[in-house]
Motif scaffolding. Sequence first.
Motif, PDB file in Angstrom:
ATOM      1  N   GLY A 102      38.703  54.367  35.649  1.00  0.00           N
ATOM      2  CA  GLY A 102      37.606  54.556  36.697  1.00  0.00           C
ATOM      3  C   GLY A 102      36.882  53.036  36.651  1.00  0.00           C
ATOM      4  N   GLY A 103      36.533  52.401  35.112  1.00  0.00           N
ATOM      5  CA  GLY A 103      35.966  51.101  35.235  1.00  0.00           C
ATOM      6  C   GLY A 103      36.840  49.905  35.812  1.00  0.00           C
ATOM      7  N   SER A 104      37.993  50.160  35.667  1.00  0.00           N
ATOM      8  CA  SER A 104      38.992  49.140  36.094  1.00  0.00           C
ATOM      9  C   SER A 104      38.919  49.152  37.555  1.00  0.00           C
ATOM     10  N   ALA A 105      38.865  50.399  38.233  1.00  0.00           N
ATOM     11  CA  ALA A 105      38.881  50.274  39.561  1.00  0.00           C
ATOM     12  C   ALA A 105      37.571  49.792  40.223  1.00  0.00           C
ATOM     13  N   PHE A 106      36.365  50.028  39.512  1.00  0.00           N
ATOM     14  CA  PHE A 106      35.186  49.404  39.727  1.00  0.00           C
ATOM     15  C   PHE A 106      35.380  47.898  39.865  1.00  0.00           C
ATOM     16  N   VAL A 107      35.963  47.284  38.803  1.00  0.00           N
ATOM     17  CA  VAL A 107      35.937  45.836  38.575  1.00  0.00           C
ATOM     18  C   VAL A 107      36.794  45.140  39.656  1.00  0.00           C
ATOM     19  N   LEU A 108      37.887  45.973  40.008  1.00  0.00           N
ATOM     20  CA  LEU A 108      38.751  45.401  40.995  1.00  0.00           C
ATOM     21  C   LEU A 108      38.014  45.443  42.499  1.00  0.00           C
ATOM     22  N   SER A 109      37.379  46.504  42.633  1.00  0.00           N
ATOM     23  CA  SER A 109      36.558  46.564  43.789  1.00  0.00           C
ATOM     24  C   SER A 109      35.649  45.441  44.069  1.00  0.00           C
ATOM     25  N   GLU A 110      35.132  44.865  43.024  1.00  0.00           N
ATOM     26  CA  GLU A 110      34.135  43.900  43.121  1.00  0.00           C
ATOM     27  C   GLU A 110      35.016  42.366  42.987  1.00  0.00           C
ATOM     28  N   ALA A 111      35.838  42.321  42.321  1.00  0.00           N
ATOM     29  CA  ALA A 111      36.508  41.196  41.873  1.00  0.00           C
ATOM     30  C   ALA A 111      37.410  40.665  43.189  1.00  0.00           C
ATOM     31  N   ILE A 112      38.134  41.737  43.745  1.00  0.00           N
ATOM     32  CA  ILE A 112      39.195  41.079  45.036  1.00  0.00           C
ATOM     33  C   ILE A 112      38.259  40.744  46.058  1.00  0.00           C
ATOM     34  N   PRO A 113      37.310  41.309  46.525  1.00  0.00           N
ATOM     35  CA  PRO A 113      36.656  40.582  47.752  1.00  0.00           C
ATOM     36  C   PRO A 113      36.090  39.276  47.382  1.00  0.00           C
ATOM     37  N   ARG A 114      35.866  38.791  46.127  1.00  0.00           N
ATOM     38  CA  ARG A 114      35.415  37.639  45.548  1.00  0.00           C
ATOM     39  C   ARG A 114      36.450  36.510  45.963  1.00  0.00           C
ATOM     40  N   LEU A 115      37.940  36.871  45.827  1.00  0.00           N
ATOM     41  CA  LEU A 115      38.918  35.870  46.078  1.00  0.00           C
ATOM     42  C   LEU A 115      38.626  35.255  47.481  1.00  0.00           C
ATOM     43  N   PHE A 116      38.294  36.109  48.414  1.00  0.00           N
ATOM     44  CA  PHE A 116      38.072  35.527  49.837  1.00  0.00           C
ATOM     45  C   PHE A 116      36.775  35.099  50.007  1.00  0.00           C
ATOM     46  N   ASP A 117      35.751  35.369  49.025  1.00  0.00           N
ATOM     47  CA  ASP A 117      34.333  34.539  49.367  1.00  0.00           C
ATOM     48  C   ASP A 117      33.799  34.235  47.813  1.00  0.00           C
ATOM     49  N   PRO A 118      34.407  33.439  47.041  1.00  0.00           N
ATOM     50  CA  PRO A 118      33.842  33.303  45.712  1.00  0.00           C
ATOM     51  C   PRO A 118      32.634  32.761  45.474  1.00  0.00           C
ATOM     52  N   VAL A 119      32.125  33.401  44.490  1.00  0.00           N
ATOM     53  CA  VAL A 119      30.629  32.913  44.037  1.00  0.00           C
ATOM     54  C   VAL A 119      30.756  32.305  42.986  1.00  0.00           C
ATOM     55  N   MET A 120      29.916  30.994  42.852  1.00  0.00           N
ATOM     56  CA  MET A 120      30.022  30.242  41.682  1.00  0.00           C
ATOM     57  C   MET A 120      29.056  31.210  40.586  1.00  0.00           C
ATOM     58  N   PRO A 121      29.588  31.275  39.402  1.00  0.00           N
ATOM     59  CA  PRO A 121      29.147  31.983  38.358  1.00  0.00           C
ATOM     60  C   PRO A 121      28.139  30.940  37.475  1.00  0.00           C
ATOM     61  N   ASP A 122      27.351  31.442  36.711  1.00  0.00           N
ATOM     62  CA  ASP A 122      26.735  30.495  35.841  1.00  0.00           C
ATOM     63  C   ASP A 122      27.476  30.110  34.683  1.00  0.00           C
ATOM     64  N   ALA A 123      28.160  29.201  34.675  1.00  0.00           N
ATOM     65  CA  ALA A 123      28.959  28.681  33.745  1.00  0.00           C
ATOM     66  C   ALA A 123      28.471  28.492  32.474  1.00  0.00           C
ATOM     67  N   THR A 124      27.190  28.123  32.183  1.00  0.00           N
ATOM     68  CA  THR A 124      26.589  27.995  30.961  1.00  0.00           C
ATOM     69  C   THR A 124      26.397  29.286  29.975  1.00  0.00           C
ATOM     70  N   GLY A 125      25.976  30.210  31.050  1.00  0.00           N
ATOM     71  CA  GLY A 125      25.767  31.419  30.526  1.00  0.00           C
ATOM     72  C   GLY A 125      27.093  32.210  30.268  1.00  0.00           C
ATOM     73  N   ILE A 190      40.410  39.818  37.586  1.00  0.00           N
ATOM     74  CA  ILE A 190      41.695  40.531  38.002  1.00  0.00           C
ATOM     75  C   ILE A 190      43.069  40.604  36.934  1.00  0.00           C
ATOM     76  N   ALA A 191      43.267  39.450  36.415  1.00  0.00           N
ATOM     77  CA  ALA A 191      44.163  39.452  35.488  1.00  0.00           C
ATOM     78  C   ALA A 191      43.903  40.164  34.220  1.00  0.00           C
ATOM     79  N   PHE A 192      42.522  40.086  33.609  1.00  0.00           N
ATOM     80  CA  PHE A 192      42.305  41.047  32.543  1.00  0.00           C
ATOM     81  C   PHE A 192      42.143  42.561  33.009  1.00  0.00           C
ATOM     82  N   THR A 193      41.822  42.932  34.091  1.00  0.00           N
ATOM     83  CA  THR A 193      41.884  44.249  34.576  1.00  0.00           C
ATOM     84  C   THR A 193      43.217  44.869  34.939  1.00  0.00           C
TER      85      THR A 193
END
Length: 302
Positions: A102-125, A190-193
């Motif tokens: 269930g958790g993996s399905a949630f992460v994929l639902s969040e990660a896959i759309p970001r492939l088409f609209d990537p958002v820069m994360p806080d690299a320092t954090g 996605i690779a982790f998941t």
Amino acid sequence: MSSNHSHSHTPTNENGDTSSKRIAWVFFLNFAFTVIEFIGGWLTNSTAIMSDAVHDLGDTLSIGSAWILNKLGKKKATDDFSYGFRRLSLYGAMINSLVLIGGSAFVLSEAIPRLFDPVMPDATGMLGLAILGVTVNGFAAYRLSAGQSLNEKVLNWHLLEDVLGWVGVLIVSIVLMFAELPILDPLLSIAFTLFILVNVSRNFWTTLKLFAQSTPDATLGKNIGSALKDIEGINNVHHLHLWSLDGENHVLTAHLTLKEALDSSAQMQLKEHINTALEHFHLQHTTIELEWPDEICRDGSM
């Protein structure tokens, strides 16, 4: 008709209390860090960290189950639970698998759309959390490495996998600090998941088969059958059933047809040969029934 009931038990950890304390310590450490991961993943806007948080959640559940079962495993069998409480671990494995799926399905639902609209994360954090992740999981793995129980050894491998996962986050965070490649974050997530899903699905299927009392190891079953058939005085082996309490502790029942009728002294000697033949298979429980050459098996033919 005569039957032989041989009950062997796998050796327990020579210091069960120390084992429980080590597992309990690692459980609370992993649980606290999992909470930090979820918060950190949300604050840094990193799906890679969120996916690793889901992985650590699964490890926390596994460690918690191992801790509880380490204690329950010491309880003696009862009339209601004649084989003891080891089989309860299958329920823990089932729950852990469902939570991770269930958790993996949630992460994929969040990660896959970001492939088409990537958002820069806080690299320092991300870098800070990665360093903390490598340190915490590495220290937990080091603590469990002193353990000799099977539970501790399996959990130690899970923690070492986490260390490698955080090394991946560490590398990506460093790259993102020097290059604006936000797509690396969802790709790593996605690779982790997918890695988690493949392993969890395999364990989930194994658990389902154990619930259905399938043979835990076909080769082991054949080797046991051959060992019994090779015993002098045994003509036939049938109704051989090998199943597992929890995937580690196996139960065997079998009918052995004798080549000739034996007196009580010869039967006792044969039973010793049977025990010797089965000893190196480390079975938790065995029940062997001896049948005379002309006896009709009450369980019918195979």
